[in-house]
Design a protein around this motif. Structure first.
Motif, PDB file in Angstrom:
ATOM      1  N   LEU A   1       0.808  -1.226   0.000  1.00 36.47           N
ATOM      2  CA  LEU A   1       0.000   0.000   0.000  1.00 36.47           C
ATOM      3  C   LEU A   1       0.836   1.268   0.000  1.00 36.47           C
ATOM      4  N   LYS A   2       2.098   1.147   0.315  1.00 36.24           N
ATOM      5  CA  LYS A   2       2.961   2.307   0.566  1.00 36.24           C
ATOM      6  C   LYS A   2       2.864   3.385  -0.510  1.00 36.24           C
ATOM      7  N   SER A   3       2.977   2.999  -1.757  1.00 32.17           N
ATOM      8  CA  SER A   3       3.024   4.010  -2.817  1.00 32.17           C
ATOM      9  C   SER A   3       1.686   4.228  -3.532  1.00 32.17           C
TER      10      SER A   3
ATOM     11  N   ASN B   1      -6.218   6.556   3.706  1.00 32.57           N
ATOM     12  CA  ASN B   1      -6.794   5.365   3.070  1.00 32.57           C
ATOM     13  C   ASN B   1      -6.008   4.109   3.428  1.00 32.57           C
ATOM     14  N   LYS B   2      -4.704   4.244   3.550  1.00 35.45           N
ATOM     15  CA  LYS B   2      -3.869   3.106   3.928  1.00 35.45           C
ATOM     16  C   LYS B   2      -4.279   2.607   5.313  1.00 35.45           C
ATOM     17  N   ARG B   3      -4.433   3.527   6.260  1.00 36.16           N
ATOM     18  CA  ARG B   3      -4.839   3.157   7.624  1.00 36.16           C
ATOM     19  C   ARG B   3      -6.227   2.522   7.618  1.00 36.16           C
ATOM     20  N   LEU B   4      -7.135   3.107   6.823  1.00 34.94           N
ATOM     21  CA  LEU B   4      -8.492   2.578   6.713  1.00 34.94           C
ATOM     22  C   LEU B   4      -8.481   1.158   6.140  1.00 34.94           C
TER      23      LEU B   4
ATOM     24  N   ALA C   1      -8.053  -5.949   9.127  1.00 32.19           N
ATOM     25  CA  ALA C   1      -8.114  -6.601  10.437  1.00 32.19           C
ATOM     26  C   ALA C   1      -9.546  -7.056  10.741  1.00 32.19           C
ATOM     27  N   ARG C   2     -10.531  -6.245  10.383  1.00 30.33           N
ATOM     28  CA  ARG C   2     -11.930  -6.647  10.600  1.00 30.33           C
ATOM     29  C   ARG C   2     -12.279  -7.870   9.738  1.00 30.33           C
ATOM     30  N   LEU C   3     -11.722  -7.923   8.529  1.00 22.84           N
ATOM     31  CA  LEU C   3     -11.920  -9.109   7.682  1.00 22.84           C
ATOM     32  C   LEU C   3     -11.348 -10.354   8.353  1.00 22.84           C
TER      33      LEU C   3
ATOM     34  N   ASN D   1     -16.638  -2.717   2.643  1.00 24.64           N
ATOM     35  CA  ASN D   1     -15.900  -1.514   3.059  1.00 24.64           C
ATOM     36  C   ASN D   1     -14.493  -1.519   2.461  1.00 24.64           C
ATOM     37  N   PHE D   2     -13.883  -2.663   2.446  1.00 23.68           N
ATOM     38  CA  PHE D   2     -12.534  -2.824   1.913  1.00 23.68           C
ATOM     39  C   PHE D   2     -12.497  -2.424   0.439  1.00 23.68           C
ATOM     40  N   ARG D   3     -13.457  -2.947  -0.315  1.00 24.95           N
ATOM     41  CA  ARG D   3     -13.512  -2.645  -1.747  1.00 24.95           C
ATOM     42  C   ARG D   3     -13.901  -1.189  -2.003  1.00 24.95           C
ATOM     43  N   ASP D   4     -14.739  -0.623  -1.137  1.00 27.82           N
ATOM     44  CA  ASP D   4     -15.158   0.771  -1.296  1.00 27.82           C
ATOM     45  C   ASP D   4     -13.991   1.751  -1.171  1.00 27.82           C
ATOM     46  N   VAL D   5     -12.945   1.351  -0.441  1.00 29.32           N
ATOM     47  CA  VAL D   5     -11.776   2.219  -0.283  1.00 29.32           C
ATOM     48  C   VAL D   5     -10.742   1.861  -1.348  1.00 29.32           C
ATOM     49  N   ASP D   6     -11.200   1.259  -2.440  1.00 31.18           N
ATOM     50  CA  ASP D   6     -10.340   0.825  -3.538  1.00 31.18           C
ATOM     51  C   ASP D   6      -9.458  -0.334  -3.116  1.00 31.18           C
ATOM     52  N   GLY D   7     -10.015  -1.176  -2.293  1.00 35.13           N
ATOM     53  CA  GLY D   7      -9.287  -2.364  -1.874  1.00 35.13           C
ATOM     54  C   GLY D   7      -9.253  -3.451  -2.921  1.00 35.13           C
TER      55      GLY D   7
END
Length: 144
Positions: free
Chosen positions: A97-99, A105-108, A114-116, A131-137
């Protein structure tokens, strides 16, 4: 009773630790190899299998998902279960996620990851995955 093996690998030093719930951790097998690659992991697992000598038992392996381990475990221990270590997955995810993402968003994404991992039921898991996918996961889903 299934035995749980946690694979810890760092550079050229490979160590498998066996976890027994009552007695804690102890070293089971140690090898110094030329590198952490597929051939060395296959060799290492073959040596471990020879040491264990009982093909009828099933084992559970937990690892950091190194590509060599992902090939070696099912090849040498076809009836075993192989899981991923949450700690290592989280650290690998931080690097991935770094770059690509802002700090927020990285923290989110890490919190949602972790919730997953700790979801107790399918409903909680699916909500966290949304939620993960909504943040462009979705990029991260491919990584996992």
């Amino acid at each position: 009773m299934q035995k749980l093996f946690i694979i810890v690998a760092d550079f050229i030093f490979c160590l498998i630790i066996c976890l027994f719930l009552l007695t804690g951790f102890f070293p089971l097998a140690i090898a110094i190899v030329s590198g952490e690659d597929e051939d060395n992991w296959i060799w290492y697992c073959e040596q471990l299998k020879e040491f264990l000598k009982d093909d009828s038992r099933s084992f559970v392996f937990i690892s950091d998902r190194h590509p060599g381990i992902l090939v070696a475990i099912p090849k040498v221990f076809p009836n075993s279960v192989h899981g991923s270590c949450f700690y290592h997955l989280t650290n690998n995810l931080k690097v991935a996620l770094k770059s690509h993402f802002s700090k927020t968003n990285k923290r989110l994404l890490l919190d949602t990851f972790a919730r997953l991992a700790y979801a107790y039921n399918l409903t909680d898991f699916n909500a966290a995955l949304k939620n993960f996918r909504d943040v462009d996961g979705s990029t991260v889903v491919n990584f996992l």
